[in-house]
Design a protein around this motif. Structure first.
Motif, PDB file in Angstrom:
ATOM      1  N   LEU A   1       0.831  -1.196   0.000  1.00  0.00           N
ATOM      2  CA  LEU A   1       0.000   0.000   0.000  1.00  0.00           C
ATOM      3  C   LEU A   1       0.868   1.250   0.000  1.00  0.00           C
ATOM      4  O   LEU A   1       1.992   1.233   0.502  1.00  0.00           O
ATOM      5  CB  LEU A   1      -0.903   0.008   1.242  1.00  0.00           C
ATOM      6  CG  LEU A   1      -1.847  -1.183   1.379  1.00  0.00           C
ATOM      7  CD1 LEU A   1      -2.606  -1.097   2.694  1.00  0.00           C
ATOM      8  CD2 LEU A   1      -2.805  -1.250   0.205  1.00  0.00           C
ATOM      9  N   GLU A   2       0.342   2.316  -0.540  1.00  0.00           N
ATOM     10  CA  GLU A   2       1.010   3.607  -0.455  1.00  0.00           C
ATOM     11  C   GLU A   2       1.035   4.027   1.009  1.00  0.00           C
ATOM     12  O   GLU A   2       0.310   3.489   1.845  1.00  0.00           O
ATOM     13  CB  GLU A   2       0.280   4.656  -1.296  1.00  0.00           C
ATOM     14  CG  GLU A   2       0.334   4.396  -2.790  1.00  0.00           C
ATOM     15  CD  GLU A   2       1.723   4.575  -3.380  1.00  0.00           C
ATOM     16  OE1 GLU A   2       2.557   5.307  -2.799  1.00  0.00           O
ATOM     17  OE2 GLU A   2       1.985   3.975  -4.432  1.00  0.00           O
ATOM     18  N   ALA A   3       1.852   5.013   1.347  1.00  0.00           N
ATOM     19  CA  ALA A   3       1.994   5.486   2.730  1.00  0.00           C
ATOM     20  C   ALA A   3       0.662   5.978   3.279  1.00  0.00           C
ATOM     21  O   ALA A   3      -0.201   6.468   2.540  1.00  0.00           O
ATOM     22  CB  ALA A   3       3.034   6.594   2.796  1.00  0.00           C
ATOM     23  N   ALA A   4       0.496   5.858   4.591  1.00  0.00           N
ATOM     24  CA  ALA A   4      -0.754   6.205   5.265  1.00  0.00           C
ATOM     25  C   ALA A   4      -1.251   7.618   4.966  1.00  0.00           C
ATOM     26  O   ALA A   4      -2.467   7.822   4.850  1.00  0.00           O
ATOM     27  CB  ALA A   4      -0.609   5.989   6.767  1.00  0.00           C
ATOM     28  N   PRO A   5      -0.387   8.619   4.835  1.00  0.00           N
ATOM     29  CA  PRO A   5      -0.918   9.956   4.540  1.00  0.00           C
ATOM     30  C   PRO A   5      -1.692  10.053   3.230  1.00  0.00           C
ATOM     31  O   PRO A   5      -2.444  10.993   3.026  1.00  0.00           O
ATOM     32  CB  PRO A   5       0.334  10.840   4.503  1.00  0.00           C
ATOM     33  CG  PRO A   5       1.299  10.137   5.402  1.00  0.00           C
ATOM     34  CD  PRO A   5       1.046   8.659   5.151  1.00  0.00           C
ATOM     35  N   SER A   6      -1.546   9.076   2.335  1.00  0.00           N
ATOM     36  CA  SER A   6      -2.295   9.099   1.081  1.00  0.00           C
ATOM     37  C   SER A   6      -3.711   8.547   1.242  1.00  0.00           C
ATOM     38  O   SER A   6      -4.511   8.613   0.311  1.00  0.00           O
ATOM     39  CB  SER A   6      -1.547   8.299   0.005  1.00  0.00           C
ATOM     40  OG  SER A   6      -1.550   6.915   0.332  1.00  0.00           O
TER      41      SER A   6
ATOM     42  N   PRO B   1      -4.519   8.280   7.937  1.00  0.00           N
ATOM     43  CA  PRO B   1      -4.873   6.967   8.474  1.00  0.00           C
ATOM     44  C   PRO B   1      -6.042   7.049   9.441  1.00  0.00           C
ATOM     45  O   PRO B   1      -6.335   8.097  10.004  1.00  0.00           O
ATOM     46  CB  PRO B   1      -3.600   6.512   9.185  1.00  0.00           C
ATOM     47  CG  PRO B   1      -2.862   7.768   9.478  1.00  0.00           C
ATOM     48  CD  PRO B   1      -3.231   8.752   8.397  1.00  0.00           C
ATOM     49  N   PHE B   2      -6.696   5.924   9.633  1.00  0.00           N
ATOM     50  CA  PHE B   2      -7.882   5.831  10.487  1.00  0.00           C
ATOM     51  C   PHE B   2      -7.572   6.166  11.929  1.00  0.00           C
ATOM     52  O   PHE B   2      -8.315   6.868  12.579  1.00  0.00           O
ATOM     53  CB  PHE B   2      -8.467   4.415  10.398  1.00  0.00           C
ATOM     54  CG  PHE B   2      -9.657   4.202  11.286  1.00  0.00           C
ATOM     55  CD1 PHE B   2     -10.873   4.787  10.988  1.00  0.00           C
ATOM     56  CD2 PHE B   2      -9.559   3.435  12.431  1.00  0.00           C
ATOM     57  CE1 PHE B   2     -11.972   4.613  11.801  1.00  0.00           C
ATOM     58  CE2 PHE B   2     -10.650   3.239  13.246  1.00  0.00           C
ATOM     59  CZ  PHE B   2     -11.859   3.830  12.925  1.00  0.00           C
TER      60      PHE B   2
END
Length: 120
Positions: A49-54, A71-72
């Motif tokens: 997966l792409e990084a959480a900020p995306s 992220p959640f």
């Protein structure tokens, strides 16, 4: 039975576990493991997966759409990817998860996929 192996890792864990110059070998180790699981018929799907900020978080409350960035949960670890595998038992799924190269840096959450009936 199918199991979802969720790869979790923090930026600090990744930085401490994989030197920048070693990243190509780390990625190739995952690709080699993918090939090995595919050869045994145990790999259903895998993706990084792409990084959480995306990420975008989507909620619908009382008919209204809410979208937030990132992220959640506020946590140092983030979901980095997954393996969906076929395994005969919980123990076999755990053994498969232990072979994922990211287990040496972060953690792998292993969850059985719920068996549901589908409508025709």
């Amino acid at each position: 039975m199918r199991y979802l192996c969720l790869i979790h890792c923090s930026d600090d864990q990744m930085a401490g576990g994989v030197e920048p110059g070693d990243m190509p070998q780390f990625v190739n180790a995952h690709l080699d493991y993918d090939d090995a699981l595919r050869a045994t018929g145990q790999l259903v799907a895998t993706e990084a997966l792409e990084a959480a900020p995306s990420a975008a978080i989507v909620r619908v409350r009382q008919g209204k759409l809410w979208v937030t960035d990132g992220p959640f949960a506020e946590t140092s670890e983030q979901l980095g990817g997954f393996y969906l595998v076929d395994a005969a038992s919980d123990e076999e799924a755990i053994r498969i998860a232990a072979g994922i190269p990211s287990a040496r840096v972060g953690s792998i959450e292993v969850r059985p996929v719920a068996q549901t009936e589908h409508r025709a």
